[in-house]
Design an enzyme around this catalytic site. Structure first.
Site, PDB file in Angstrom:
ATOM      1  CG  ASN A  19     -16.576  14.603  -2.956  1.00 45.01           C
ATOM      2  OD1 ASN A  19     -17.722  13.929  -2.713  1.00 45.01           O
ATOM      3  ND2 ASN A  19     -15.476  14.054  -2.859  1.00 45.01           N
ATOM      4  CE  LYS A  76     -13.838  15.174   2.517  1.00 41.21           C
ATOM      5  NZ  LYS A  76     -12.815  13.937   2.489  1.00 41.21           N
ATOM      6  CG  HIS A 112     -13.122   4.773  -5.566  1.00 45.16           C
ATOM      7  ND1 HIS A 112     -13.144   3.633  -5.020  1.00 45.16           N
ATOM      8  CD2 HIS A 112     -13.568   5.619  -4.670  1.00 45.16           C
ATOM      9  CE1 HIS A 112     -13.355   3.785  -3.914  1.00 45.16           C
ATOM     10  NE2 HIS A 112     -13.820   4.908  -3.475  1.00 45.16           N
ATOM     11  CG  LEU A 152      -5.653   1.044  -1.088  1.00 41.30           C
ATOM     12  CD1 LEU A 152      -4.474   0.351  -0.396  1.00 41.30           C
ATOM     13  CD2 LEU A 152      -6.760   0.069  -1.348  1.00 41.30           C
ATOM     14  N   GLY A 153      -8.965   4.358   0.738  1.00 47.98           N
ATOM     15  CA  GLY A 153      -9.285   5.363   1.639  1.00 47.98           C
ATOM     16  C   GLY A 153     -10.556   4.842   2.309  1.00 47.98           C
ATOM     17  CB  SER A 154     -13.351   6.430   4.001  1.00 48.47           C
ATOM     18  OG  SER A 154     -14.613   6.064   4.600  1.00 48.47           O
ATOM     19  CG  ASP A 194      -8.766   7.330  11.152  1.00 46.17           C
ATOM     20  OD1 ASP A 194      -7.721   6.647  10.784  1.00 46.17           O
ATOM     21  OD2 ASP A 194      -9.088   8.338  11.469  1.00 46.17           O
ATOM     22  NE  ARG A 240      -5.927   8.863  10.256  1.00 46.27           N
ATOM     23  CZ  ARG A 240      -6.596  10.292   9.847  1.00 46.27           C
ATOM     24  NH1 ARG A 240      -5.461  11.160   9.606  1.00 46.27           N
ATOM     25  NH2 ARG A 240      -7.708  10.434   9.815  1.00 46.27           N
ATOM     26  N   GLY A 272      -6.305   8.592   0.831  1.00 47.41           N
ATOM     27  CA  GLY A 272      -5.819   8.574   2.347  1.00 47.41           C
ATOM     28  C   GLY A 272      -4.882   7.495   2.894  1.00 47.41           C
ATOM     29  CD  GLU A 327      -2.996  10.573  -1.978  1.00 52.51           C
ATOM     30  OE1 GLU A 327      -2.597  11.351  -1.206  1.00 52.51           O
ATOM     31  OE2 GLU A 327      -3.659  10.517  -2.647  1.00 52.51           O
TER      32      GLU A 327
END
Length: 396
Positions: A10, A17, A186, A214-216, A287, A289, A332, A335
């Site tokens: 990927n 990855k 996706h 829902l991620g980057s 990010d 977070r 990411g 979850e």
């Protein structure tokens, strides 16, 4: 003992990855065994890093790289190939690649040959962040191992079940015939979630289901009777929900405004793909977070915007399904970010979505309250497994 392996790749714009699977003697795709996974991060930067861990969790590699060793995706692919060659008795029997855009032609995984490569290169303008990286990895393997069988698996293929109405824009017919339509992305993630939901709840898997990846990158997909009927993403991976550095839904007039002010296509592309989304809104980071850890007004507004537009996208997909029986969060943010899930679901209360705060905080599989009309799930995705299974099946 495992004699044969399949490698899944990927390749992104700045990360590479990979995951290695063992092929069972029966060659049953459902029995593939994960062996190791890792990534080359910081590609093209000053501090790239190479990490690999076994499926057991054992660390196999974690080392900084010289910038030249990870100058681009091709160098990262060559690095991995050499690392595996020193550790495997024989090379993988095939390599499966995640390819973001398959256009209208590719509706299922395909063996890569020269004709396929030419068709995929023609789609680069539709996915400028992702398509070139995947193709670069494929090209490098063709150079260093010409006999290696390679399979392209497409993020758009899962959505080729959409109706013609769902796939269209209100533009001249000639443009639709030239391929300007809503593709959705996706798809490999959604394919895995649909399969997993058949295990967790066959009733919901066959019902009116919306999955929020829902991620980057972020999108949501509406499924009915197990197939995709609509998606928030469209012609490119820019549309729909807000993302880390991409804006999501945007008035096309904004692009015209930028061009009228003298911005070149390259500058517009940079703004839309790399400077917008959560990064543009928060002014802090892409990010979620880091944004959540900040107490600035801009950071709070960015999180609220993400929840608002995500809930709006989910609600809009209910037109295609005719209602909502179950909602799934994955990827990411989906979850791991309990607060983001709660903020989204608060705005869907009128649809009958109610969370159980303790279940949500614990990242349980079912996080909805017992009296919620819509059952809400958290289901980890596994795109790599889907790619490995498709690759082995195609070899059969």
């Amino acid at each position: 003992m495992i004699d044969e392996t399949i490698l899944v790749v990927n390749a992104g714009s700045s990360s590479f990855k990979f995951r290695l699977y063992g092929v069972p003697d029966t060659r049953d795709p459902a029995a593939l065994e994960p062996l190791l996974d890792g990534q080359v991060s910081g590609i093209g930067g000053r501090q790239p890093r190479f990490k690999v861990k076994a499926a057991t969790g054992q660390k196999l590699a974690d080392e900084p790289l010289a910038p030249e060793a990870a100058r681009d995706i091709g160098a990262a692919q060559e690095l991995l190939s050499n690392w595996l060659a020193d550790r495997l008795d024989s090379p993988p029997i095939a390599i499966g690649h995640r390819v973001v855009h398959g256009g209208p032609e590719f509706t299922e995984p395909v063996r890569v040959n020269e004709e396929v490569l030419q068709q995929l290169h023609a789609l680069v303008p539709l996915a400028p962040l992702h398509q070139p990286s995947a193709l670069e990895a494929i090209e490098v393997i063709r150079q260093i191992a010409p006999a290696m069988r390679q399979v392209a698996c497409f993020d758009t293929a899962f959505h080729r079940t959409h109706s013609e109405v769902a796939d269209r824009y209100a533009i001249p017919e000639a443009m639709f015939n030239q391929g300007v339509r809503r593709y959705g992305f996706h798809g490999l993630s959604y394919e895995y979630i649909q399969r997993r939901m058949r295990e967790l709840s066959p009733e919901h898997a066959a019902g009116r289901l919306v999955v929020a990846h829902l991620g980057s990158g972020a999108s949501a997909c509406a499924m009915k009777q197990g197939i995709s009927v609509d998606s928030t993403m469209g012609f490119t991976a820019l549309d729909g929900l807000p993302m880390s550095t991409r804006p999501g839904r945007l008035d096309a007039g904004v692009v015209l405004w930028m061009m009228e002010r003298g911005m070149s296509p390259e500058e517009v592309q940079r703004v839309l793909y790399k400077e917008s989304g959560m990064l543009g809104l928060s002014g802090i980071s892409a990010d979620m977070r880091e944004i959540a850890a900040s107490d600035t007004a801009a950071a709070r507004r960015a999180r609220e915007y993400f929840a608002w537009r995500t809930a709006e996208g989910i609600a809009g997909l209910c037109v295609a399904t005719g209602g909502l029986d179950a909602l799934v969060f994955t990827a990411g943010v989906g979850e791991n970010d309990a607060q983001a899930r709660a903020q989204v679901c608060e705005r869907l209360d009128w649809l009958g979505v109610r969370l159980d705060a303790e279940r949500n905080q614990a990242h349980a599989t079912v996080i909805s309250a017992d009296d919620s009309r819509v059952v809400v799930y958290v289901v980890p995705t596994n795109e790599e497994l889907v790619i490995a299974e498709h690759t082995l099946s195609l070899l059969q």
